[in-house]
Design an enzyme around this catalytic site. Structure first.
Site, PDB file in Angstrom:
ATOM      1  N   GLY A  13       0.786  -1.234   0.000  1.00 60.52           N
ATOM      2  CA  GLY A  13       0.000   0.000   0.000  1.00 60.52           C
ATOM      3  C   GLY A  13       0.814   1.279   0.000  1.00 60.52           C
ATOM      4  O   GLY A  13       0.337   2.318   0.455  1.00 60.52           O
ATOM      5  N   SER A  14       2.033   1.240  -0.550  1.00 58.52           N
ATOM      6  CA  SER A  14       2.831   2.470  -0.518  1.00 58.52           C
ATOM      7  C   SER A  14       2.240   3.546  -1.435  1.00 58.52           C
ATOM      8  O   SER A  14       2.343   4.739  -1.148  1.00 58.52           O
ATOM      9  CB  SER A  14       4.296   2.193  -0.859  1.00 58.52           C
ATOM     10  OG  SER A  14       4.439   1.822  -2.205  1.00 58.52           O
ATOM     11  N   ASN A  15       1.616   3.147  -2.526  1.00 55.28           N
ATOM     12  CA  ASN A  15       0.954   4.158  -3.376  1.00 55.28           C
ATOM     13  C   ASN A  15      -0.229   4.782  -2.652  1.00 55.28           C
ATOM     14  O   ASN A  15      -0.476   5.985  -2.769  1.00 55.28           O
ATOM     15  CB  ASN A  15       0.505   3.517  -4.697  1.00 55.28           C
ATOM     16  CG  ASN A  15       1.626   3.463  -5.712  1.00 55.28           C
ATOM     17  OD1 ASN A  15       2.100   4.492  -6.170  1.00 55.28           O
ATOM     18  ND2 ASN A  15       2.072   2.256  -6.040  1.00 55.28           N
ATOM     19  N   MET A  92      -4.332  -6.401  -7.087  1.00 52.07           N
ATOM     20  CA  MET A  92      -3.881  -7.470  -7.970  1.00 52.07           C
ATOM     21  C   MET A  92      -4.990  -8.398  -8.450  1.00 52.07           C
ATOM     22  O   MET A  92      -4.784  -9.595  -8.587  1.00 52.07           O
ATOM     23  CB  MET A  92      -2.785  -8.286  -7.263  1.00 52.07           C
ATOM     24  CG  MET A  92      -1.632  -7.468  -6.732  1.00 52.07           C
ATOM     25  SD  MET A  92      -0.811  -6.512  -8.021  1.00 52.07           S
ATOM     26  CE  MET A  92       0.204  -7.781  -8.739  1.00 52.07           C
ATOM     27  N   ASN A 109      -5.979   3.064 -12.601  1.00 51.97           N
ATOM     28  CA  ASN A 109      -4.985   2.081 -12.153  1.00 51.97           C
ATOM     29  C   ASN A 109      -3.580   2.626 -12.365  1.00 51.97           C
ATOM     30  O   ASN A 109      -3.334   3.377 -13.310  1.00 51.97           O
ATOM     31  CB  ASN A 109      -5.150   0.798 -12.992  1.00 51.97           C
ATOM     32  CG  ASN A 109      -4.181  -0.302 -12.564  1.00 51.97           C
ATOM     33  OD1 ASN A 109      -3.996  -0.556 -11.376  1.00 51.97           O
ATOM     34  ND2 ASN A 109      -3.556  -0.951 -13.539  1.00 51.97           N
ATOM     35  N   HIS A 111       0.225   1.070 -13.020  1.00 62.01           N
ATOM     36  CA  HIS A 111       0.848  -0.197 -13.407  1.00 62.01           C
ATOM     37  C   HIS A 111       2.352   0.029 -13.560  1.00 62.01           C
ATOM     38  O   HIS A 111       2.772   1.021 -14.173  1.00 62.01           O
ATOM     39  CB  HIS A 111       0.244  -0.671 -14.735  1.00 62.01           C
ATOM     40  CG  HIS A 111       0.877  -1.923 -15.238  1.00 62.01           C
ATOM     41  ND1 HIS A 111       0.581  -3.157 -14.706  1.00 62.01           N
ATOM     42  CD2 HIS A 111       1.813  -2.134 -16.192  1.00 62.01           C
ATOM     43  CE1 HIS A 111       1.296  -4.076 -15.325  1.00 62.01           C
ATOM     44  NE2 HIS A 111       2.058  -3.480 -16.229  1.00 62.01           N
ATOM     45  N   SER A 138       2.785   3.472 -15.572  1.00 67.26           N
ATOM     46  CA  SER A 138       1.715   4.070 -16.381  1.00 67.26           C
ATOM     47  C   SER A 138       0.475   4.226 -15.519  1.00 67.26           C
ATOM     48  O   SER A 138       0.188   3.379 -14.670  1.00 67.26           O
ATOM     49  CB  SER A 138       1.358   3.167 -17.568  1.00 67.26           C
ATOM     50  OG  SER A 138       2.505   2.883 -18.335  1.00 67.26           O
ATOM     51  N   LEU A 146      -6.903  -6.272 -19.572  1.00 65.80           N
ATOM     52  CA  LEU A 146      -5.821  -6.257 -18.591  1.00 65.80           C
ATOM     53  C   LEU A 146      -4.834  -5.133 -18.889  1.00 65.80           C
ATOM     54  O   LEU A 146      -4.168  -5.145 -19.927  1.00 65.80           O
ATOM     55  CB  LEU A 146      -5.097  -7.618 -18.597  1.00 65.80           C
ATOM     56  CG  LEU A 146      -3.895  -7.729 -17.659  1.00 65.80           C
ATOM     57  CD1 LEU A 146      -4.333  -7.656 -16.210  1.00 65.80           C
ATOM     58  CD2 LEU A 146      -3.117  -9.002 -17.936  1.00 65.80           C
ATOM     59  N   ASP A 147      -4.762  -4.171 -17.977  1.00 63.73           N
ATOM     60  CA  ASP A 147      -3.843  -3.033 -18.107  1.00 63.73           C
ATOM     61  C   ASP A 147      -4.001  -2.342 -19.464  1.00 63.73           C
ATOM     62  O   ASP A 147      -3.032  -1.825 -20.023  1.00 63.73           O
ATOM     63  CB  ASP A 147      -2.387  -3.494 -17.902  1.00 63.73           C
ATOM     64  CG  ASP A 147      -2.193  -4.144 -16.533  1.00 63.73           C
ATOM     65  OD1 ASP A 147      -2.769  -3.638 -15.554  1.00 63.73           O
ATOM     66  OD2 ASP A 147      -1.477  -5.162 -16.451  1.00 63.73           O
ATOM     67  N   GLU A 176       6.098   6.256  -9.284  1.00 61.07           N
ATOM     68  CA  GLU A 176       4.671   5.982  -9.048  1.00 61.07           C
ATOM     69  C   GLU A 176       4.121   6.917  -7.968  1.00 61.07           C
ATOM     70  O   GLU A 176       3.025   7.465  -8.093  1.00 61.07           O
ATOM     71  CB  GLU A 176       4.470   4.529  -8.596  1.00 61.07           C
ATOM     72  CG  GLU A 176       4.784   3.501  -9.668  1.00 61.07           C
ATOM     73  CD  GLU A 176       4.499   2.082  -9.206  1.00 61.07           C
ATOM     74  OE1 GLU A 176       3.427   1.830  -8.647  1.00 61.07           O
ATOM     75  OE2 GLU A 176       5.370   1.214  -9.410  1.00 61.07           O
TER      76      GLU A 176
HETATM   77  C1  GRF Z   1       3.380  -1.140  -7.410  1.00 57.54           C
HETATM   78  O1  GRF Z   1       4.530  -1.189  -8.210  1.00 57.54           O
HETATM   79  C2  GRF Z   1       2.155  -1.162  -8.263  1.00 57.54           C
HETATM   80  O2  GRF Z   1       2.257  -0.407  -9.421  1.00 57.54           O
HETATM   81  C3  GRF Z   1       2.092  -2.635  -8.595  1.00 57.54           C
HETATM   82  O3  GRF Z   1       2.438  -3.294  -7.424  1.00 57.54           O
HETATM   83  C4  GRF Z   1       3.219  -2.438  -6.627  1.00 57.54           C
HETATM   84  C5  GRF Z   1       2.445  -2.262  -5.361  1.00 57.54           C
HETATM   85  O4  GRF Z   1       2.995  -1.326  -4.539  1.00 57.54           O
HETATM   86  N1  GRF Z   1       0.832  -3.024  -9.147  1.00 57.54           N
HETATM   87  P1  GRF Z   1       2.225  -0.727  -3.286  1.00 57.54           P
HETATM   88  O5  GRF Z   1       1.285  -1.814  -2.749  1.00 57.54           O
HETATM   89  O6  GRF Z   1       1.479   0.482  -3.735  1.00 57.54           O
HETATM   90  O7  GRF Z   1       3.318  -0.435  -2.326  1.00 57.54           O
END
Ligand code: GRF
Length: 215
Positions: A13-15, A92, A109, A111, A138, A146-147, A176
């Site tokens: 969950g870092s994003n 995922m 999304n 990716h 992206s 898919l993507d 990201e």
């Molecule tokens: C990120 O690189 C995201 O783009 C990909 O998986 C990774 C997950 O990172 N789908 P986080 O869970 O947001 O840390």
């Protein structure tokens, strides 16, 4: 009223954290009001709980059919006030057309590859195996492929000799974290949208906004 964001995660969950922090610093005028994971042990849930964000788990393992999982996800998303934006940030699971069309225009999304190159899993290993000189991430609107939904922006990073999957993943991830809050702000407040299958600003006097971010 402040725009509300729901973030779907599957792990670290870092994003999601980057989005939350951008809301706190004011670079993104929104609030993360709900974090939903398809796995109960996602580390990102801990962060969300510690920061007072409502969390839900909708486990795909509880559903034999993809459509039923998606229906449960819709219910969780709409249970309280519906969000203005839904971000798939390290989420995922593939989603059905019923799900993606319900949230058309507010479902985005991120990716970890320069789409359309390397859709799916193992993008960093694939970039290295292919000898790519450039890699990145992206951001796109989501449809059932898919993507494959309309591409909004890419963040580009170099691939260095000696890079490993892990060093490359770290470099992409920092891009990201910068690009996703920026795109969320553009969609929520600056009129960026997918119109007639093209990414445009609703104000047609603004230029085509396709964005490249370099590290
Ligand atoms: C990120 O690189 C995201 O783009 C990909 O998986 C990774 C997950 O990172 N789908 P986080 O869970 O947001 O840390």
């Amino acid at each position: 009223m402040t725009a509300q964001i729901t973030v779907l995660i599957s792990g670290r969950g870092s994003n999601m954290q980057a989005i939350h922090q951008a809301c706190n610093t004011g670079t993104l005028n929104a609030r993360v009001t709900h974090v939903i994971s398809n796995t109960g042990d996602a580390a990102g849930l801990d962060y969300a709980e510690q920061h007072g964000i409502r969390t839900s788990v909708v486990s795909h393992r509880d559903f034999a059919r993809r459509a039923d999982f998606d229906a449960a996800l819709v219910k969780a998303i709409e249970q309280h006030s519906p969000p203005d934006l839904i971000l798939l940030a390290g989420f995922m699971r593939r989603l059905t057309a019923t799900f993606t069309s319900r949230f058309n225009g507010i479902l985005i999304n991120i990716h970890p590859s320069l789409l359309p190159r390397h859709p799916g899993l193992n993008t960093h290993a694939n970039a290295l195996a292919c000898g790519d000189k450039w890699h990145g991430c992206s951001v796109h609107f989501v449809n059932e492929s898919l993507d494959g939904g309309p591409l909004i922006a890419r963040g580009i990073v170099p691939v260095f000799a000696g890079d490993t999957e892990s060093s490359l993943a770290d470099r992409v991830l920092s891009t990201e974290h910068r690009i996703l809050p920026r795109i969320a702000q553009l969609v929520l407040h600056e009129g960026l949208a997918c119109l007639d299958s093209h990414i445009k600003f609703k104000d047609s006097t603004l230029n085509h906004p396709f964005l490249y971010y370099y590290m």
